[in-house]
Write an enzyme that holds these catalytic residues in place. Structure first.
Site, PDB file in Angstrom:
ATOM      1  N   CYS A  32       0.712  -1.182   0.005  1.00  0.00           N
ATOM      2  CA  CYS A  32       0.070  -0.010   0.124  1.00  0.00           C
ATOM      3  C   CYS A  32       1.168   1.301  -0.044  1.00  0.00           C
ATOM      4  O   CYS A  32       1.463   1.579   1.080  1.00  0.00           O
ATOM      5  CB  CYS A  32      -0.933   0.058   1.242  1.00  0.00           C
ATOM      6  SG  CYS A  32      -1.728   1.544   1.652  1.00  0.00           S
ATOM      7  N   CYS A  35       0.084   3.864   2.767  1.00  0.00           N
ATOM      8  CA  CYS A  35       0.365   3.483   3.801  1.00  0.00           C
ATOM      9  C   CYS A  35       1.980   3.740   4.168  1.00  0.00           C
ATOM     10  O   CYS A  35       2.239   4.154   5.249  1.00  0.00           O
ATOM     11  CB  CYS A  35       0.262   1.924   3.865  1.00  0.00           C
ATOM     12  SG  CYS A  35      -1.408   0.980   3.917  1.00  0.00           S
TER      13      CYS A  35
END
Length: 333
Positions: A32, A35
């Protein structure tokens, strides 16, 4: 060294939630991009604000910990959850550094203010006074404080153990602290007397919707006595709703239960000695009392032990005096 805790299992996460007043959880994935972008901000907050037993920052890899991610309905990464006393209080979806920073610092300020005022909610019986035993169900708060303690009526209790209110105490059980109970001649748990059965009548101060119950039982927690005399954990529980008084044991055997539950050995958390009993929510709407019949224990002994009960659900209108009796009459009691 980083102060952030990497969660390794569902049991580990439960342990963290039980050991810290505030827990911040970063649900992320290695693949991600957002993230990774927000990770330095999160790590900085963790470094600045982490305080043992008060504020703990965790990271949960959603690919490695799918059970935890599913239980909290994580559908996008990153998602940040904030817990107070084991219950989710805020959710931030996406890489929003400003929202994350504001939410966490507000909680940190609340914690600091509580500490300065001496209102930590802790007791001498353990590391935290407000104790749930297991992770609270999502969206359903602890409603144990809605119990009418003056109306409690328990049958077949060993009078040498704790009094009825011990069962609903908000403090961590003394057995988990590895020490004797607080001052006084009695212990802070309940045991059955002549056999393994117990009958627990629990009235409420308001009309409730009961979602689930946490049962804590630590059979060898007192650390003494003959091993053959070790009490049992409850196994079969029968629930009866909206009774105006307690049931006798013979009466309970002949009365259809609202729900019957069997607690399996694997249901008990090894760290906290707690089992989560989920109820058929539709059958526990608008209730003013519940009777819990401990039918038997898990083993061959003659006594059962319960250290704590925590109740979770929704609180409705305050119960008027006499309303409970009226409900009982309407049900043919």
């Amino acid at each position: 060294m980083s102060k952030t805790v990497q969660v390794t299992s569902a049991q580990h996460f439960t342990q963290v939630l039980n050991s810290s007043r505030i827990v911040v959880a970063d649900f992320y994935a290695d693949w991600c991009g957002p993230c990774k972008a927000v990770a330095p901000v999160y790590e900085q907050l963790s470094s600045q604000l982490s305080r043992p037993g008060t504020i703990t920052f965790t990271k949960v890899n959603t690919d490695m910990q799918k059970e935890i991610a599913q239980s909290y309905n994580i559908t996008a990464m990153p998602t940040f959850l904030i817990f107070k006393a084991g219950r989710e209080t805020k959710r931030i979806r996406g890489a929003d550094p400003k929202a994350l920073d504001a939410a966490v610092k507000q909680l940190a300020q609340e914690a600091a203010t509580a500490d300065e005022g001496g209102s930590t909610g802790e007791s001498s019986g353990g590391s935290g006074g407000y104790w749930l035993g297991a992770v609270a169900p999502r969206n359903y708060p602890d409603i144990t404080d809605q119990v009418d303690t003056l109306g409690l009526d328990f049958l077949n209790l060993d009078g040498e153990k704790g009094d009825k209110r011990s069962l609903l105490a908000p403090s961590r059980p003394s057995a988990l602290a590895g020490k004797a109970a607080a001052a006084g001649p009695k212990n802070d748990w309940l045991e059955s007397d002549t056999d393994e059965q117990m009958m627990l009548f629990i009235p409420f101060m308001a009309t409730l919707k009961l979602h689930s119950v946490h049962v804590t039982s630590i059979p060898s927690g007192d650390g003494g006595g003959d091993s053959d005399e070790t009490p049992l954990r409850p196994k079969t529980l029968k629930f009866y709703t909206n009774r105006s008084h307690n049931l006798g044991f013979d009466e309970a055997e002949d009365t259809p239960a609202t729900q019957e539950v069997e607690i399996k050995p694997s249901d008990w958390d090894p760290k906290t000695g707690t089992a989560k009993v989920e109820l058929r929510f539709v059958k526990f709407q608008n209730i003013t009392s519940v009777v819990i019949f401990v039918v038997d224990g898990d083993g061959e002994g003659e006594r059962t032990r319960i250290d704590r009960l925590r109740l979770f659900g929704e609180t409705g209108e305050k119960r008027a005096m006499g309303k409970l009796e009226k409900i009982g009459d309407e049900q043919g009691e």
